[in-house]
Design an enzyme around this catalytic site. Structure first.
Site, PDB file in Angstrom:
ATOM      1  N   HIS A 157       0.832  -1.211   0.000  1.00 21.80           N
ATOM      2  CA  HIS A 157       0.000   0.000   0.000  1.00 21.80           C
ATOM      3  C   HIS A 157       0.870   1.266   0.000  1.00 21.80           C
ATOM      4  CE1 HIS A 157      -3.205   2.692   0.958  1.00 21.80           C
ATOM      5  NE2 HIS A 157      -4.017   1.802   1.504  1.00 21.80           N
ATOM      6  N   GLU A 242      -0.662   1.515  -5.604  1.00 23.80           N
ATOM      7  CA  GLU A 242      -0.188   0.285  -4.966  1.00 23.80           C
ATOM      8  C   GLU A 242      -0.461  -0.958  -5.807  1.00 23.80           C
ATOM      9  OE1 GLU A 242      -2.986  -0.858  -1.588  1.00 23.80           O
ATOM     10  OE2 GLU A 242      -3.487   1.253  -1.914  1.00 23.80           O
TER      11      GLU A 242
END
Length: 264
Positions: A157, A242
């Site tokens: 992330h 991400e």
């Protein structure tokens, strides 16, 4: 030279990686969290909120959280899974072909009791972080080390530090160049790398293998103001682009999946 030295980041035990060419990165053992990455140009490339907890009481806001075995609320477990709030072990460090690297590992015995009880599968995770020049490479290895099959999701992330969100452009996720003009949260399934993040005169090239999807997120002003671990104006300083695997394979006992992620 020594590739990794033990240090702290906030109150968290961490590894400071230094490549022979001077590139540096810092990885906390809590979450196997890449929290800082500077290439040989000396510029920080990852955002971390000034209001983020750095004591292990909650997930770190920024850097590269490891998402496993669930993405967001897409499942019955804890949001984004337990990997980012668990204490990993250092499995290996070194220098290879000019790259400084560290490998961190997580298994069921490393989990807090409530996390182990909520996801009672035998697994072995390994995250390899490597740096060289103005590049960072991450590899997430998921192995079924138990007796029953399990399905999972995974993501890295990444909070990319930017000059101002209003001038950022992203290529490769939509047909046209993507600009972020307010709150933005979108999943792109089946992306074709490489992707590109353009921030003023800097272009980051993002490649991923094994991760089939990508997620782009910025909370915008309103949602940022509602986040206790983010200052109101910090949303302007980052964008999350991400690599993700939202509908991962079902791993049979002994099977493994590997996802790779490269930013340069």
């Amino acid at each position: 030279m020594e590739a990794a030295i033990q240090t702290t980041y906030g109150q968290l035990p961490a590894l400071l990686l230094t490549a022979p060419d001077g590139a540096q990165a810092c990885v906390t053992l809590y979450g196997a969290h890449l929290i800082s990455w500077r290439g040989t140009d000396g510029l920080e490339r990852l955002f971390c909120s000034a209001q983020s907890a750095l004591d292990g009481s909650r997930a770190i806001r920024g850097g590269v959280p490891v998402i496993f075995p669930q993405f967001a609320e897409r499942g019955e477990g804890m949001r984004h899974g337990f990997a980012r709030v668990s204490n990993w072990r250092v499995a290996d460090t070194g220098i290879e072909n000019g790259w400084a690297f560290a490998v961190l590992a997580l298994e069921p015995g490393d989990l807090a009791p409530e996390h182990a009880a909520a996801w009672p599968h035998g697994f072995a995770l390994a995250l390899r972080v490597a740096i060289h020049a103005n590049e960072v490479s991450m590899r997430l290895d998921v192995r079924n080390a138990g007796q029953d099959a399990f399905a999972f999701a995974a993501a890295l992330h990444t909070y990319h530090l930017v000059g101002d969100i209003g001038t950022v452009r992203i290529n490769g996720v939509e047909r046209e160049e993507l600009a972020i003009t307010g709150k933005f949260d979108h999943v792109y399934e089946g992306v074709t790398p490489p992707l590109a993040l353009i921030d003023g005169g800097i272009m980051l090239t993002v490649r991923q293998e094994g991760f089939t999807d990508a997620v782009v997120w910025n909370p915008g002003a309103e949602d940022a103001a509602a986040l206790a671990d983010m200052a109101d104006e910090e949303y302007r300083r980052f964008v999350c682009v991400e690599p993700a695997l939202l509908n991962g394979p079902t791993l049979q006992p002994g099977e493994r999946w590997v996802g790779e992620y490269h930013v340069s």
